[in-house]
Design a protein around this motif. Structure first.
Motif, PDB file in Angstrom:
ATOM      1  N   VAL A 105      44.690  45.233  35.414  1.00 38.01           N
ATOM      2  CA  VAL A 105      43.979  45.087  36.687  1.00 38.01           C
ATOM      3  C   VAL A 105      44.962  44.790  37.818  1.00 38.01           C
ATOM      4  CG1 VAL A 105      43.454  42.593  36.564  1.00 38.01           C
ATOM      5  CG2 VAL A 105      41.874  44.134  37.720  1.00 38.01           C
ATOM      6  N   LEU A 106      46.040  44.102  37.524  1.00 37.39           N
ATOM      7  CA  LEU A 106      47.062  43.846  38.544  1.00 37.39           C
ATOM      8  C   LEU A 106      47.806  45.127  38.910  1.00 37.39           C
ATOM      9  CD1 LEU A 106      48.464  40.436  37.242  1.00 37.39           C
ATOM     10  CD2 LEU A 106      47.290  40.796  39.424  1.00 37.39           C
ATOM     11  N   VAL A 107      48.218  45.887  37.896  1.00 39.43           N
ATOM     12  CA  VAL A 107      48.933  47.141  38.158  1.00 39.43           C
ATOM     13  C   VAL A 107      48.037  48.114  38.916  1.00 39.43           C
ATOM     14  CG1 VAL A 107      49.940  49.178  37.061  1.00 39.43           C
ATOM     15  CG2 VAL A 107      50.515  46.892  36.215  1.00 39.43           C
ATOM     16  N   SER A 108      46.757  48.163  38.552  1.00 35.97           N
ATOM     17  CA  SER A 108      45.813  49.045  39.246  1.00 35.97           C
ATOM     18  C   SER A 108      45.637  48.645  40.710  1.00 35.97           C
ATOM     19  CB  SER A 108      44.446  49.017  38.550  1.00 35.97           C
ATOM     20  OG  SER A 108      44.549  49.541  37.238  1.00 35.97           O
ATOM     21  N   SER A 109      45.974  47.397  41.027  1.00 32.02           N
ATOM     22  CA  SER A 109      45.880  46.918  42.409  1.00 32.02           C
ATOM     23  C   SER A 109      47.221  46.973  43.126  1.00 32.02           C
ATOM     24  CB  SER A 109      45.339  45.483  42.414  1.00 32.02           C
ATOM     25  OG  SER A 109      44.030  45.437  41.875  1.00 32.02           O
ATOM     26  N   GLY A 110      48.192  47.658  42.510  1.00 33.76           N
ATOM     27  CA  GLY A 110      49.477  47.858  43.173  1.00 33.76           C
ATOM     28  C   GLY A 110      50.518  46.797  42.896  1.00 33.76           C
ATOM     29  N   LYS A 111      50.247  45.881  41.970  1.00 36.10           N
ATOM     30  CA  LYS A 111      51.210  44.825  41.645  1.00 36.10           C
ATOM     31  C   LYS A 111      52.172  45.332  40.566  1.00 36.10           C
ATOM     32  CE  LYS A 111      48.433  42.133  44.087  1.00 36.10           C
ATOM     33  NZ  LYS A 111      48.723  41.779  45.488  1.00 36.10           N
ATOM     34  N   ARG A 112      53.452  45.177  40.803  1.00 35.86           N
ATOM     35  CA  ARG A 112      54.445  45.648  39.835  1.00 35.86           C
ATOM     36  C   ARG A 112      55.337  44.510  39.324  1.00 35.86           C
ATOM     37  NH1 ARG A 112      53.504  50.063  37.234  1.00 35.86           N
ATOM     38  NH2 ARG A 112      55.724  50.168  36.745  1.00 35.86           N
ATOM     39  N   ARG A 113      55.708  43.582  40.194  1.00 40.80           N
ATOM     40  CA  ARG A 113      56.508  42.423  39.763  1.00 40.80           C
ATOM     41  C   ARG A 113      55.539  41.298  39.415  1.00 40.80           C
ATOM     42  NH1 ARG A 113      59.581  39.792  43.262  1.00 40.80           N
ATOM     43  NH2 ARG A 113      61.069  39.065  41.703  1.00 40.80           N
ATOM     44  N   ILE A 114      55.346  41.084  38.128  1.00 40.24           N
ATOM     45  CA  ILE A 114      54.330  40.152  37.652  1.00 40.24           C
ATOM     46  C   ILE A 114      55.009  39.093  36.786  1.00 40.24           C
ATOM     47  CG2 ILE A 114      52.199  39.892  36.320  1.00 40.24           C
ATOM     48  CD1 ILE A 114      51.677  42.898  36.949  1.00 40.24           C
TER      49      ILE A 114
ATOM     50  N   VAL B  88      36.086  36.983  39.450  1.00 40.77           N
ATOM     51  CA  VAL B  88      36.925  37.167  40.641  1.00 40.77           C
ATOM     52  C   VAL B  88      36.599  36.104  41.684  1.00 40.77           C
ATOM     53  CG1 VAL B  88      37.528  38.729  42.527  1.00 40.77           C
ATOM     54  CG2 VAL B  88      37.145  39.638  40.208  1.00 40.77           C
ATOM     55  N   ARG B  89      37.657  35.434  42.146  1.00 41.62           N
ATOM     56  CA  ARG B  89      37.542  34.505  43.267  1.00 41.62           C
ATOM     57  C   ARG B  89      38.675  34.817  44.240  1.00 41.62           C
ATOM     58  NH1 ARG B  89      36.512  31.129  38.737  1.00 41.62           N
ATOM     59  NH2 ARG B  89      34.279  30.615  38.529  1.00 41.62           N
ATOM     60  N   ASP B  90      39.143  33.837  44.979  1.00 45.11           N
ATOM     61  CA  ASP B  90      40.027  34.125  46.107  1.00 45.11           C
ATOM     62  C   ASP B  90      41.495  34.321  45.732  1.00 45.11           C
ATOM     63  OD1 ASP B  90      37.876  33.948  47.835  1.00 45.11           O
ATOM     64  OD2 ASP B  90      38.192  31.827  48.267  1.00 45.11           O
ATOM     65  N   SER B  91      41.939  33.788  44.594  1.00 43.85           N
ATOM     66  CA  SER B  91      43.379  33.845  44.297  1.00 43.85           C
ATOM     67  C   SER B  91      43.850  35.248  43.947  1.00 43.85           C
ATOM     68  CB  SER B  91      43.726  32.883  43.173  1.00 43.85           C
ATOM     69  OG  SER B  91      43.150  33.287  41.942  1.00 43.85           O
ATOM     70  N   PHE B  92      42.931  36.119  43.579  1.00 45.67           N
ATOM     71  CA  PHE B  92      43.236  37.549  43.379  1.00 45.67           C
ATOM     72  C   PHE B  92      41.949  38.334  43.403  1.00 45.67           C
ATOM     73  CE2 PHE B  92      43.307  41.108  40.299  1.00 45.67           C
ATOM     74  CZ  PHE B  92      44.124  41.972  41.031  1.00 45.67           C
ATOM     75  N   VAL B  93      41.907  39.339  44.272  1.00 46.77           N
ATOM     76  CA  VAL B  93      40.753  40.234  44.355  1.00 46.77           C
ATOM     77  C   VAL B  93      41.236  41.637  44.007  1.00 46.77           C
ATOM     78  CG1 VAL B  93      38.961  41.198  45.820  1.00 46.77           C
ATOM     79  CG2 VAL B  93      39.649  38.814  46.100  1.00 46.77           C
ATOM     80  N   PRO B  94      40.761  42.220  42.910  1.00 45.61           N
ATOM     81  CA  PRO B  94      41.230  43.550  42.515  1.00 45.61           C
ATOM     82  C   PRO B  94      40.909  44.603  43.568  1.00 45.61           C
ATOM     83  CG  PRO B  94      39.986  42.500  40.743  1.00 45.61           C
ATOM     84  CD  PRO B  94      39.783  41.662  41.954  1.00 45.61           C
ATOM     85  N   ALA B  95      41.782  45.602  43.649  1.00 45.51           N
ATOM     86  CA  ALA B  95      41.501  46.734  44.530  1.00 45.51           C
ATOM     87  C   ALA B  95      40.310  47.499  43.986  1.00 45.51           C
ATOM     88  CB  ALA B  95      42.737  47.637  44.606  1.00 45.51           C
ATOM     89  N   ARG B  96      39.486  48.009  44.869  1.00 48.74           N
ATOM     90  CA  ARG B  96      38.333  48.791  44.422  1.00 48.74           C
ATOM     91  C   ARG B  96      38.792  50.143  43.874  1.00 48.74           C
ATOM     92  NH1 ARG B  96      33.455  46.886  45.859  1.00 48.74           N
ATOM     93  NH2 ARG B  96      33.349  45.210  47.379  1.00 48.74           N
TER      94      ARG B  96
END
Length: 269
Positions: free
Chosen positions: A99-108, A261-269
């Motif tokens: 879900v992070l990668v799908s939202s554009g996150k790469r450095r995790i 889902v709360r405020d610390s991370f909201v997945p990209a639609r």
């Protein structure tokens, strides 16, 4: 017993378990000492155990002699002797990475405590960290220098590791952190706030457990929910079946988790 939020998780689970056992017309007696339970083993048809305590192999064999039918919740210390039901934390880590990668996150990055993959073999790594190392490598994600894992699953551990992460990456914070438990995540958020790192602007945070505290942190905490009702219901059903069938093969069940889902991370639609 432990101090703080980790203990609260198991207290909540115990309440759910005793309530559901009563609904299934089981009489449940609470023991907090395994030797005491072994001494009274003849009084019971079986047992359900919860909590992360490390149990020596010889103690587990004595328990099996006294009570051959038992289910462990959350851990699996003797797969050849007893049944178990656990949240599927390895799959949870993979889901979080996806879900992070799908939202554009790469450095995790990863922040967590130390732990045991039990059976008769002890490991210094918690299963969540083992899964994180495995899946970041398989997904081609660079986690070099982004893993912080030591200590107990407490707020203090989270605060200490959060401070280390900020000191190491103040000018190049990772896109996101996966945190092994809400108890640790509370301390991580405290450390980030004190250092002026704003979540989710500067980095996102996903945690695991979805304890009630997740609704009251600042920002509120996105966390994977472990369905305690499902854990308890599965354990009770498994124990009842084992007692009635007198089977000698043992069953081990994993329960999936759900992202809240709360405020610390909201997945990209």
């Amino acid at each position: 017993p432990d101090k703080g939020l980790q203990d609260a998780y198991f207290e909540e689970l115990r309440e759910v378990l005793t309530r559901q056992a009563k609904e299934q017309r089981m009489n449940a007696t609470i023991y907090d000492d395994i030797d005491d339970l072994i001494a009274h083993g003849g009084d019971y048809a079986g047992f359900i155990s919860m909590g992360p305590a490390v149990l020596p192999p010889e103690t587990l064999h004595r328990l099996h002699q006294a009570l051959p039918h038992g289910v462990f919740i959350d851990i699996n210390p003797a797969p050849g002797l007893f049944d178990s039901v656990q949240p599927d934390l390895s799959q949870t880590i993979l889901d979080a990475l996806d879900v992070l990668v799908s939202s554009g996150k790469r450095r995790i990055g990863y922040i967590g405590g130390t732990g045991f993959t039990m059976g008769l073999h002890e490991y210094p790594e918690d299963s969540r960290l083992t899964a994180f190392r495995n899946w970041t490598e398989r997904l081609g994600l660079d986690a070099e220098g982004l893993i912080y894992a030591q200590g107990a699953f407490t707020v203090d551990t989270g605060r200490t590791l959060g401070e280390e992460a900020v000191n190491d990456h103040r000018d190049d914070m990772p896109d996101a952190f996966i945190v092994a438990a809400d108890s640790i995540a509370v301390g991580v958020l405290q450390a980030f706030t004190a250092a002026g790192v704003l979540v989710p602007r500067d980095t996102s945070v996903i945690s695991i457990n979805n304890q009630s505290i997740a609704q009251y942190t600042s920002p509120t905490l996105t966390s994977y929910d472990i369905d305690q009702n499902e854990l308890a219901d599965t354990a009770i059903t498994m124990l009842a079946e084992a007692i009635s069938s007198r089977r000698t093969l043992h069953h081990h069940t994993f329960i999936s988790t759900t992202l809240v889902v709360r405020d610390s991370f909201v997945p990209a639609r």
